[in-house]
Design a protein around this motif. Structure first.
Motif, PDB file in Angstrom:
ATOM      1  N   PRO A   1       0.840  -1.216   0.000  1.00  0.00           N
ATOM      2  CA  PRO A   1       0.000   0.000   0.000  1.00  0.00           C
ATOM      3  C   PRO A   1       0.874   1.266   0.000  1.00  0.00           C
ATOM      4  O   PRO A   1       1.805   1.376   0.802  1.00  0.00           O
ATOM      5  CB  PRO A   1      -0.800  -0.112   1.298  1.00  0.00           C
ATOM      6  N   TYR A   2       0.572   2.171  -0.926  1.00  0.00           N
ATOM      7  CA  TYR A   2       1.379   3.393  -1.052  1.00  0.00           C
ATOM      8  C   TYR A   2       0.515   4.626  -0.862  1.00  0.00           C
ATOM      9  O   TYR A   2      -0.704   4.581  -1.043  1.00  0.00           O
ATOM     10  CB  TYR A   2       1.995   3.491  -2.450  1.00  0.00           C
ATOM     11  N   ILE A   3       1.195   5.720  -0.579  1.00  0.00           N
ATOM     12  CA  ILE A   3       0.562   7.048  -0.657  1.00  0.00           C
ATOM     13  C   ILE A   3       1.469   7.881  -1.550  1.00  0.00           C
ATOM     14  O   ILE A   3       2.677   7.995  -1.285  1.00  0.00           O
ATOM     15  CB  ILE A   3       0.431   7.713   0.730  1.00  0.00           C
ATOM     16  N   ASP A   4       0.910   8.404  -2.630  1.00  0.00           N
ATOM     17  CA  ASP A   4       1.697   9.245  -3.543  1.00  0.00           C
ATOM     18  C   ASP A   4       1.459  10.717  -3.231  1.00  0.00           C
ATOM     19  O   ASP A   4       0.329  11.126  -2.953  1.00  0.00           O
ATOM     20  CB  ASP A   4       1.296   8.976  -5.004  1.00  0.00           C
ATOM     21  N   SER A   5       2.534  11.476  -3.303  1.00  0.00           N
ATOM     22  CA  SER A   5       2.481  12.938  -3.154  1.00  0.00           C
ATOM     23  C   SER A   5       1.596  13.400  -1.990  1.00  0.00           C
ATOM     24  O   SER A   5       0.635  14.154  -2.198  1.00  0.00           O
ATOM     25  CB  SER A   5       1.965  13.573  -4.457  1.00  0.00           C
ATOM     26  N   PRO A   6       1.888  12.935  -0.771  1.00  0.00           N
ATOM     27  CA  PRO A   6       1.025  13.356   0.349  1.00  0.00           C
ATOM     28  C   PRO A   6       1.134  14.859   0.608  1.00  0.00           C
ATOM     29  O   PRO A   6       2.180  15.460   0.390  1.00  0.00           O
ATOM     30  CB  PRO A   6       1.589  12.568   1.545  1.00  0.00           C
ATOM     31  N   GLU A   7       0.014  15.403   1.074  1.00  0.00           N
ATOM     32  CA  GLU A   7       0.005  16.809   1.455  1.00  0.00           C
ATOM     33  C   GLU A   7       0.215  16.860   2.963  1.00  0.00           C
ATOM     34  O   GLU A   7      -0.543  16.262   3.721  1.00  0.00           O
ATOM     35  CB  GLU A   7      -1.334  17.432   1.071  1.00  0.00           C
ATOM     36  N   LEU A   8       1.265  17.528   3.390  1.00  0.00           N
ATOM     37  CA  LEU A   8       1.583  17.584   4.817  1.00  0.00           C
ATOM     38  C   LEU A   8       1.181  18.948   5.367  1.00  0.00           C
ATOM     39  O   LEU A   8       1.476  19.983   4.768  1.00  0.00           O
ATOM     40  CB  LEU A   8       3.078  17.342   5.041  1.00  0.00           C
ATOM     41  N   ILE A   9       0.520  18.911   6.505  1.00  0.00           N
ATOM     42  CA  ILE A   9       0.061  20.163   7.121  1.00  0.00           C
ATOM     43  C   ILE A   9       1.199  20.755   7.950  1.00  0.00           C
ATOM     44  O   ILE A   9       1.716  20.117   8.865  1.00  0.00           O
ATOM     45  CB  ILE A   9      -1.157  19.892   8.049  1.00  0.00           C
TER      46      ILE A   9
END
Ligand SMILES: C[S@@+](CC[C@H](N)C(=O)[O-])C[C@H]1O[C@@H](n2cnc3c(N)ncnc32)[C@H](O)[C@@H]1O
Length: 211
Positions: free
Chosen positions: A160-168
Motif C-alpha cells: 500500500p502506497y501514498i503518492d504525493s502526500p500533502e503535509l500540514i
C-alpha cells in the motif's frame, strides 16, 4: 565491523553520493539502519568520506556500518550478487530476486523533482538493475519497499502506497511531497522520525531539492 557475508542475510547498501551529509540524509540513514537492524538485515553506508561528520544521533544508530570504500571495492568479487535499485531499470523487483541477489544497492541521494537521474552514477558501473514501480521514492522508502519484497515476499504492486502526500505545516500552510511513500497501519505515509520537523523548518525555502 559487522559480518557482511551473504550467509548472515540480505545486505542493504546505500552508496553516499552527495558531497555533504545533510540533516535530511542523516534522518533517512538513521531510519534505514534501525529498520534493517530490527528485521535481521545488514545495512552498510558506503563511500563516506573520512572528512564527513556524522551526527551524534546517526553514530548511535543500531545496525549502522560505515565504510569509506565504495561498493565497487567492497564487493569486487560478488558483482553478480548485487542488485541496483534503479528507477530507470526495465524490470520491476520481484520476490524471486531475493533468491538471486544478496546485496541491494541504493543511491544515497536526496530526492529531486523532476528527478535528475543521479542513480546513473551507479548504473554505469554495470550492476543488474530493478525498478520499484514508476514513481520516485525517498532512499529510506526504497530500502523499506525492497525489504518488503525480498524478505517478506510481498509483490511490489501489492504494497500500500501514498503518492504525493500533502503535509500540514500549520493552520494556514501545507506542502506536497512529490514522492511515493509506504502507507503505515495508521493510514499515514511512513517517514523517518524527525523528518516532519525538518519539513516545517525548511517550508519557507521550497521543497524542490529536498527530501
Ligand atoms: C531519492 S532516490 C533518487 C532518485 C533520483 N532523483 C535520481 O537522481 O536518480 C534515491 C535512491 O532510491 C532508489 N529509488 C527511489 N525510487 C526508486 C524507484 N521507483 N525504483 C527503483 N529505485 C528507486 C534508487 O536507488 C535511488 O538512487
Amino acid at each position: 565491523m559487522a559480518d557482511l557475508s551473504p550467509q548472515s542475510g540480505k545486505t542493504f547498501v546505500v552508496e553516499h553520493l552527495d558531497p555533504e551529509l545533510e540533516e535530511w540524509s542523516s534522518c533517512e540513514y538513521y531510519t534505514i539502519a534501525s529498520e534493517c537492524h530490527a528485521t535481521g538485515a545488514q545495512f552498510l553506508l558506503s563511500s563516506v568520506s573520512p572528512t564527513l561528520k556524522l551526527s551524534e544521533k546517526l553514530q548511535r544508530a543500531k545496525g549502522l556500518n560505515v565504510e569509506t570504500r565504495s561498493v565497487e571495492d567492497i564487493y569486487a568479487d560478488k558483482k553478480d550478487k548485487v542488485c541496483l535499485l534503479d528507477p530507470a531499470a526495465s524490470k520491476d523487483l520481484n520476490p524471486q530476486d531475493g533468491d538471486m541477489f544478496d546485496i541491494f544497492l541504493f543511491g544515497g541521494i536526496l530526492g529531486d523533482d523532476p528527478p535528475r537521474d543521479r542513480t546513473s552514477e551507479l548504473r554505469k558501473k554495470g550492476y543488474e538493475g530493478r525498478r520499484l514501480g514508476p514513481v520516485q521514492m525517498s532512499t529510506d522508502t526504497a530500502v523499506r519497499v525492497t525489504r518488503m519484497v525480498v524478505q517478506d515476499r510481498i509483490p511490489v504492486e501489492k504494497i500500500p502506497y501514498i503518492d504525493s502526500p500533502e503535509l500540514i505545516i500549520n493552520k494556514n500552510e501545507s506542502t506536497e511531497m512529490p514522492y511515493r511513500y509506504v502507507k503505515g497501519n495508521d493510514g499515514q505515509p511512513i517517514m523517518p522520525e524527525g523528518m516532519m520537523d525538518l519539513i516545517i523548518k525548511d517550508s519557507e525555502k521550497g521543497l524542490g531539492d529536498l527530501l
